[in-house]
Every structure is written in C-alpha cells, then in structure tokens.
Design an enzyme around this catalytic site. Structure first.
Site, short mmCIF file in Angstrom:
data_model
loop_
_atom_site.label_atom_id
_atom_site.label_comp_id
_atom_site.label_asym_id
_atom_site.label_seq_id
_atom_site.Cartn_x
_atom_site.Cartn_y
_atom_site.Cartn_z
N CYS A 57 71.77 34.88 87.16
CA CYS A 57 71.75 34.72 85.71
C CYS A 57 73.01 33.99 85.25
CB CYS A 57 71.56 36.07 85.03
SG CYS A 57 71.00 35.93 83.31
N HIS A 109 67.08 38.24 87.44
CA HIS A 109 67.92 39.31 87.98
C HIS A 109 67.32 39.88 89.26
CE1 HIS A 109 71.08 39.81 84.91
NE2 HIS A 109 70.18 39.23 84.13
N GLU A 161 68.70 41.42 91.59
CA GLU A 161 69.27 42.71 91.99
C GLU A 161 68.37 43.88 91.56
OE1 GLU A 161 71.08 42.19 87.83
OE2 GLU A 161 70.29 40.94 89.47
#
Length: 243
Positions: free
Chosen positions: A112, A214, A216
């Site tokens: 991001c 994102h 993660e």
C-alpha cells in the site's frame, strides 16, 4: 534452521501502554506472522533520519509497510486540501531504504503506502486523493475504522504478479491515494473498474514488487516469494564469504 532475515519498516504512532501513552515504533502483527509462515525471520526497522541504509547489509529482504500518506514535496507537489496524515520521519527513513534496495538487488515488497514509497523513490508521483481524480471513493470504506473493500486486479502477461497470482485476483483495499506516475518502475496490475495502478515491479531486479492492497491480511504467495528470493540472496552472500 538459518532463516533469511526480513526487515519490516514500522509505523510511528501514539501508543497506549499499561499506564502511559507514548510515541512508539509499532507494526501490525500480521506482517510478522506472514514472514514467519513463509520461512523468514522478521526484523522490525524503525525510521532513521538519514535512512539507515547500512542495515540492508545485514538483511536478506525488506518489506515497506502500509501507513500514512507520503509528503507531496517528496515528489515535487504542493499538498492538496484532501491530503491525509503524513509521517515525515517515515518518509525520511523509507525513501533511502527503497532506493538502496532497488539499486542493490535486495528483495523488496511494498505494501500500500510501501508501493507508493517505491514509486516516489523511483522518480514517480502520486494521486493525493483518488476521489478528486476518479470521481469515487470505492478503494476504501470511508469512516473512522479501517474496513476493507474488495475489487478485482488484472495482471500483465509475463509479470511476477501474474506468475504468483494468476491473470486476475480479488484483493482487499483501503487507500485514498494511488500512483499516477510509476517513475522507473513498471505497472503490472490494474483495477479494471478505473485503470488505477495496483501493482508495480522492477523488471531487472531479483524481486521488487509493490502492491496497492494489503496482503498481510490475506492468504497470498507474495510473502513466500519474497522470502524465497531473500533465501537466494542469503545463499549468494554466504558463497561470497566462503570463497
């Protein structure tokens, strides 16, 4: 097991501890979990005023995490009225790290804000507020809480992202800025609804990928690919030492 060391840049935020509040170098734990699950060791990298690029000599890979908007003067623009919060300390620390990692072949993943830092470090520019450009705010859910939206991303033929994720993928999304000019990087992913750049790569680098979403907080092979590239770098460095 001698796992590759993966540096992850940290946020710099006001944090509540048990009996007091203070500014802290912090990171969402999911980054650490993703690196560990992929076979790496996570090393948190707080921002240094001069970049602290010598730390890359000890790391096998680097992740530039998400977070605040990049200061517009870093890419030659004045701030717009709709610019979000910035973190000058992170800009000062992460831009030199990104430049050095791109220059020296250190495996790099930008998440991001991290993708935007990679673009700016490569001479690119950002859209400061996407609704001003696109006419909609569908890349995030406005409000006080971070709530992801979802959309499709299509990937370029021959790109690392397409190799890992297929011709297209559904991604999570929470951002109000985007890359307008990728600089020396190559766009390899786009949102088909508005053609916003969603992925960037350096074609002559062992592994340099930036994504606007994102990962993660998703199940994704991106972290495994980063750790595998970092393991190759670690092995190559070890071979040089033993020669």
């Amino acid at each position: 097991m001698n796992r590759p060391l993966i540096g992850i840049t940290t946020y710099l935020d006001e944090t509540r501890f048990s009996v007091y509040d203070t500014v802290s170098a912090v990171l969402p734990w999911t980054y650490v979990e993703q690196v560990r699950s992929a076979g790496g060791r996570a090393v948190l990298v707080p921002p240094e005023p001069d970049g602290g690029v010598e730390i890359l000599e000890a790391l096998d890979g680097l992740i530039i995490a998400g977070g605040a908007d990049v200061e517009p003067y870093r890419y030659g623009e004045a701030p717009s009225p709709n610019l979000g919060g910035t973190c000058p300390e992170r800009d000062a620390g992460e831009l030199p790290l990104a430049r050095q990692a791109l220059r020296n072949g250190v495996p790099l993943l930008g998440v991001c804000r991290g993708m935007q830092v990679m673009a700016v470090a490569s001479g690119g520019k950002l859209f400061q507020h996407l609704p001003d450009v696109l006419g909609h705010d569908r890349h995030r859910q406005p409000g006080p809480a971070k709530v992801y939206t979802e959309h499709t991303v299509r990937f370029a033929t021959g790109s690392r992202c397409r190799e890992l994720l297929g011709p297209e993928a559904i991604v999570n999304s929470y951002h109000h800025q985007g890359v307008s000019d990728p600089g020396r990087l190559v766009p390899t992913g786009w949102c088909p609804d508005d053609d916003l750049i969603e992925a960037l790569e350096h074609p002559d680098h062992p592994f340099a990928v930036g994504v606007q979403w994102h990962p993660e907080d998703m199940s994704t092979p991106l972290f495994t690919a980063l750790v595998e590239a970092a393991a190759r770098m670690k092995s190559a460095r070890s071979a040089l030492v033993t020669v």
